[in-house]
Design an enzyme around this catalytic site. Structure first.
Site, PDB file in Angstrom:
ATOM      1  N   GLU A 147     -13.924   5.105   0.824  1.00  0.00           N
ATOM      2  CA  GLU A 147     -13.314   3.853  -0.800  1.00  0.00           C
ATOM      3  C   GLU A 147     -12.294   3.488   0.470  1.00  0.00           C
ATOM      4  O   GLU A 147     -11.427   4.183   0.346  1.00  0.00           O
ATOM      5  CB  GLU A 147     -13.458   4.626  -1.277  1.00  0.00           C
ATOM      6  CG  GLU A 147     -14.996   6.298  -1.685  1.00  0.00           C
ATOM      7  CD  GLU A 147     -14.683   6.523  -2.494  1.00  0.00           C
ATOM      8  OE1 GLU A 147     -13.598   6.517  -3.878  1.00  0.00           O
ATOM      9  OE2 GLU A 147     -15.597   7.042  -2.994  1.00  0.00           O
TER      10      GLU A 147
ATOM     11  N   CYS B 109      -8.214  -0.993  -6.238  1.00  0.00           N
ATOM     12  CA  CYS B 109      -9.048  -1.555  -5.516  1.00  0.00           C
ATOM     13  C   CYS B 109     -10.051  -2.235  -5.654  1.00  0.00           C
ATOM     14  O   CYS B 109     -10.669  -3.273  -5.139  1.00  0.00           O
ATOM     15  CB  CYS B 109      -9.785  -0.224  -4.451  1.00  0.00           C
ATOM     16  SG  CYS B 109     -10.421   0.505  -5.770  1.00  0.00           S
TER      17      CYS B 109
ATOM     18  N   GLU C 111      -7.027  -8.642   2.065  1.00  0.00           N
ATOM     19  CA  GLU C 111      -6.642  -7.640   0.439  1.00  0.00           C
ATOM     20  C   GLU C 111      -4.909  -7.485   1.129  1.00  0.00           C
ATOM     21  O   GLU C 111      -4.439  -7.511   1.787  1.00  0.00           O
ATOM     22  CB  GLU C 111      -7.114  -6.249   1.220  1.00  0.00           C
ATOM     23  CG  GLU C 111      -6.709  -4.928  -0.088  1.00  0.00           C
ATOM     24  CD  GLU C 111      -6.803  -4.129  -0.327  1.00  0.00           C
ATOM     25  OE1 GLU C 111      -6.875  -4.032   0.791  1.00  0.00           O
ATOM     26  OE2 GLU C 111      -7.417  -3.101  -1.143  1.00  0.00           O
TER      27      GLU C 111
ATOM     28  N   LYS D 163      -4.008  15.840   1.085  1.00  0.00           N
ATOM     29  CA  LYS D 163      -2.762  15.333   1.762  1.00  0.00           C
ATOM     30  C   LYS D 163      -2.189  14.467   1.207  1.00  0.00           C
ATOM     31  O   LYS D 163      -3.201  12.557   0.951  1.00  0.00           O
ATOM     32  CB  LYS D 163      -3.036  15.109   3.244  1.00  0.00           C
ATOM     33  CG  LYS D 163      -1.790  14.966   3.841  1.00  0.00           C
ATOM     34  CD  LYS D 163      -0.388  13.571   3.205  1.00  0.00           C
ATOM     35  CE  LYS D 163      -1.096  12.621   3.751  1.00  0.00           C
ATOM     36  NZ  LYS D 163      -0.354  11.832   3.248  1.00  0.00           N
TER      37      LYS D 163
HETATM   38  P1  NDP Z   1      -3.333   4.473   3.000  1.00  0.00           P
HETATM   39  O1  NDP Z   1      -4.533   3.564   3.645  1.00  0.00           O
HETATM   40  O2  NDP Z   1      -2.016   3.226   3.888  1.00  0.00           O
HETATM   41  O3  NDP Z   1      -2.659   5.623   2.924  1.00  0.00           O
HETATM   42  C1  NDP Z   1      -3.942   6.041   2.262  1.00  0.00           C
HETATM   43  C2  NDP Z   1      -3.749   7.811   2.732  1.00  0.00           C
HETATM   44  O4  NDP Z   1      -3.448   7.709   3.647  1.00  0.00           O
HETATM   45  C3  NDP Z   1      -2.593   8.518   2.794  1.00  0.00           C
HETATM   46  O5  NDP Z   1      -2.308   9.254   2.266  1.00  0.00           O
HETATM   47  C4  NDP Z   1      -1.829   8.568   3.797  1.00  0.00           C
HETATM   48  O6  NDP Z   1      -0.937   9.132   4.453  1.00  0.00           O
HETATM   49  C5  NDP Z   1      -3.353   8.509   4.976  1.00  0.00           C
HETATM   50  N1  NDP Z   1      -2.524   8.466   5.955  1.00  0.00           N
HETATM   51  C6  NDP Z   1      -2.403   6.891   6.525  1.00  0.00           C
HETATM   52  N2  NDP Z   1      -2.599   6.806   7.753  1.00  0.00           N
HETATM   53  C7  NDP Z   1      -3.665   8.008   8.226  1.00  0.00           C
HETATM   54  C8  NDP Z   1      -3.736   9.106   9.470  1.00  0.00           C
HETATM   55  N3  NDP Z   1      -3.427   8.029  10.509  1.00  0.00           N
HETATM   56  N4  NDP Z   1      -4.689   9.726   9.325  1.00  0.00           N
HETATM   57  C9  NDP Z   1      -4.400  10.783   8.094  1.00  0.00           C
HETATM   58  N5  NDP Z   1      -4.028   9.988   6.990  1.00  0.00           N
HETATM   59  C10 NDP Z   1      -3.755   9.079   6.975  1.00  0.00           C
HETATM   60  O7  NDP Z   1      -3.493   3.535   1.983  1.00  0.00           O
HETATM   61  P2  NDP Z   1      -2.503   3.098   0.494  1.00  0.00           P
HETATM   62  O8  NDP Z   1      -1.745   4.442   0.120  1.00  0.00           O
HETATM   63  O9  NDP Z   1      -1.733   1.955   1.322  1.00  0.00           O
HETATM   64  O10 NDP Z   1      -3.467   2.539  -0.705  1.00  0.00           O
HETATM   65  C11 NDP Z   1      -3.956   1.639  -0.739  1.00  0.00           C
HETATM   66  C12 NDP Z   1      -4.946   1.278  -0.217  1.00  0.00           C
HETATM   67  O11 NDP Z   1      -6.181   1.986  -1.455  1.00  0.00           O
HETATM   68  C13 NDP Z   1      -5.586  -0.546   0.039  1.00  0.00           C
HETATM   69  O12 NDP Z   1      -6.575  -0.788   0.596  1.00  0.00           O
HETATM   70  C14 NDP Z   1      -6.689  -0.005  -1.635  1.00  0.00           C
HETATM   71  O13 NDP Z   1      -8.157  -1.381  -1.454  1.00  0.00           O
HETATM   72  C15 NDP Z   1      -7.294   1.250  -0.981  1.00  0.00           C
HETATM   73  N6  NDP Z   1      -8.383   2.025  -2.128  1.00  0.00           N
HETATM   74  C16 NDP Z   1      -9.475   1.830  -2.011  1.00  0.00           C
HETATM   75  C17 NDP Z   1     -10.152   1.883  -3.149  1.00  0.00           C
HETATM   76  C18 NDP Z   1     -11.985   2.809  -3.165  1.00  0.00           C
HETATM   77  O14 NDP Z   1     -12.528   3.319  -3.753  1.00  0.00           O
HETATM   78  N7  NDP Z   1     -12.346   1.337  -2.181  1.00  0.00           N
HETATM   79  C19 NDP Z   1      -9.589   2.638  -4.625  1.00  0.00           C
HETATM   80  C20 NDP Z   1      -7.469   2.595  -3.951  1.00  0.00           C
HETATM   81  C21 NDP Z   1      -7.885   2.302  -3.668  1.00  0.00           C
HETATM   82  P3  NDP Z   1       0.574   8.320   3.637  1.00  0.00           P
HETATM   83  O15 NDP Z   1       0.953   7.971   2.670  1.00  0.00           O
HETATM   84  O16 NDP Z   1       1.631   9.893   3.968  1.00  0.00           O
HETATM   85  O17 NDP Z   1       1.204   7.413   5.273  1.00  0.00           O
END
Ligand code: NDP
Length: 502
Positions: free
Chosen positions: A271, A305, A406, A195
């Site tokens: 992550e 991130c 963040e 997804k």
């Molecule tokens: P989100 O947590 O908003 O979304 C990540 C994914 O989860 C998207 O595909 C989103 O869908 C989906 N999602 C959201 N809510 C749910 C739910 N309740 N159940 C299942 N899936 C869900 O993160 P971002 O896309 O905004 O990415 C940025 C974040 O990612 C930052 O916090 C960053 O630090 C972190 N990150 C961490 C990394 C690491 O390695 N530690 C690396 C890169 C980023 P949709 O987009 O459709 O809402």
């Protein structure tokens, strides 16, 4: 700060058909059955890229079923060599279609092509190649065990694929972070349902074409588009046919996914977010520290991130460091992705722009000195895009929201420190624990300080220098588990110990 003005993205050759996304289920592209879709916008100028179908329970059911059948069928019966050869072809095909992936990624994100062509797309391909090597060399743990009757027993660990893996990925490095999970999952014999983020549907869709082309059996790689709560993301993570969930994204989303994973006791690999510190000691090489901190704060418009949002600088070099980082930030060129001189693209979306701007305002309300930036640049005919200025603050309290939370934008707070102990304490003073950077030419100090960072990865005199064989993940609220190299075995395989009495 230089601002580039010209017409939006006309130079791309990506065809219209590939600007609309589709689910990829059981080896076929489909628009699904919900009749619902959303419009995908390019954050450079808010122009329409195309339409994305929203998947519902029926699409998730179909994708999980297809993944299970592939696991029980052709994929599960393939030898490691056959399987990994196919995945090496996936990597080659991504490289052959480099420009298609590059254009799709830059349309969705607005990021500079100079960056995506060096990082996102090559790493997207490398993630398949690297884990094929890991899968081919998995060692079996084996012990002979004495028994009271003197005959002994032979113990060995049989590693098997975990099963159907749900991959939930974010928008900041879409292909790279998705394949970072899909690569090891498939190499180790699992099947996946992905997804992708709603913001970045294109490269996950394109990867379906690659899977078809190289003959990866249907059902091995599935993609269902949709949102998180009450949509494809939640339906996938709640699905009882899923054997494990690997997620990259925000910490709060990680908590929701863990709650979903509790039903059926499915393992998770997480992550999550970060609020990463850089510690700059007076004995650093100033050139290198400035160059590295410029990258760690501003690369990908701060949407990494591992990026630095807190910079702690030893007092004797504080003023000079602030002056030089300010000059660097003001020299960044904001512009179109396809301009090779662009350093900085837009943020991912209007929504994220509003979030980052709310922090820009909050910093001022919290009493920050705005060293540079803090607003919205004039981008001419791209003013409808998600642009913000690169921003530096000083003077905030250690518990200020902009120091603790963040932001995920092109910004940082710089604060002086006097002793090594103080610097360590400050670095560890948030809920997060993803990454840190230490800048010093004193190697004893480097080892000493790095060993005290409560993080998953600490760079010394560098940033984002990655070896894919190493353990990657976060401490504290930044994640659970480690992936990368042989560490990925822990999540993507299940070990059965077989004890055979001799
Ligand atoms: P989100 O947590 O908003 O979304 C990540 C994914 O989860 C998207 O595909 C989103 O869908 C989906 N999602 C959201 N809510 C749910 C739910 N309740 N159940 C299942 N899936 C869900 O993160 P971002 O896309 O905004 O990415 C940025 C974040 O990612 C930052 O916090 C960053 O630090 C972190 N990150 C961490 C990394 C690491 O390695 N530690 C690396 C890169 C980023 P949709 O987009 O459709 O809402």
């Amino acid at each position: 700060m230089t601002v580039h003005q010209s017409k939006p993205f006309e130079s791309l050759s990506i065809d219209k058909a590939r600007r609309d996304a589709a689910h990829f289920i059981n080896g076929e592209f489909t628009q699904g059955t919900t009749g619902k879709s959303w419009t995908n916008y390019c954050p450079m100028d808010n122009s329409v890229i195309g339409q994305v179908p929203e998947g519902g329970r029926a699409e998730i059911d179909a994708a999980v079923k297809a993944a299970r059948e592939a696991l029980d069928g052709p994929w599960g019966q393939m030898s490691v060599v056959e399987r990994t050869n196919l995945l090496a072809e996936v990597a080659d095909e991504i490289n052959r279609r480099f420009n298609d992936f590059l254009e799709a990624e830059c349309l969705d994100t607005g990021k500079p092509m100079s960056m995506a062509s060096h990082i996102d797309i090559p790493r997207g391909a490398a993630n398949f190649k690297m884990f094929t090597d890991v899968a081919k060399t998995v060692a079996t743990e084996c012990f002979t065990t004495p028994t009271p009757d003197g005959t002994g027993a032979l113990n060995y660990g049989l590693r098997r694929p975990r099963g159907v893996i749900a991959v939930i990925s974010p928008w900041n490095l879409p292909l790279l972070l998705m394949t970072w999970k899909v690569g090891p999952a498939l190499a180790l014999g699992n099947t996946v349902v992905v997804k992708p983020s709603e913001e970045t549907p294109l490269t996950a869709t394109l990867l379906g074409e690659v899977m078809q082309k190289v003959g990866v059996p249907k059902g091995v790689y599935n993609v269902v588009h949709g949102f998180g709560p009450d949509s494809a993301g939640a339906f996938l993570t709640e699905h009882k046919g899923v054997n494990g969930i690997t997620f990259t994204g925000e910490t709060r989303t990680g908590e929701a996914i863990m709650r979903a994973a509790a039903g059926g006791i499915r393992p998770v690999s997480m992550e999550l977010g970060g609020k990463n510190p850089a510690l700059v000691f007076a004995d650093c090489d100033m050139e290198k520290a400035i160059e590295g901190t410029m990258r760690s704060v501003f690369a990908n418009c701060g949407q990494v991130c591992l990026g630095t949002e807190r910079v702690y600088v030893e007092r004797p070099i504080f003023d000079e460091f602030v002056k030089r980082l300010k000059a660097g930030a003001e020299n960044l060129k904001l512009g179109r992705p396809d301009d090779p001189t662009t350093n900085l693209g837009p943020l991912i979306s209007q929504e994220h722009k509003q979030k980052v701007l709310s922090y820009y305002k909050k910093a001022v309300d919290e009493g920050a000195n705005v060293i540079t930036g803090g607003g919205v640049p004039d981008m001419g005919d791209m003013n409808d895009g998600a642009w913000v200025e690169p921003t530096i603050w000083t003077g905030l309290a250690d518990d200020a929201a902009c120091v603790q939370q963040e932001i995920f934008g092109p910004c940082c707070h710089i604060r002086p420190f006097d002793t090594e102990e103080e610097a360590i304490k400050l670095a560890n003073s948030t809920d997060y624990g993803l990454a840190a950077a230490v800048w010093t030419e004193n190697s004893s100090r480097a080892h000493r300080v790095a060993s005290k960072m409560d993080v998953g990865i600490c760079w010394v005199n560098s940033w984002f220098l990655r070896d894919l064989r190493t353990a990657f993940g976060g401490a504290k609220a930044s994640g659970i588990g480690r992936e990368g190299g042989v560490h990925s075995l822990e999540f993507y395989t299940e070990i059965t110990n077989i004890c055979l009495k001799l």
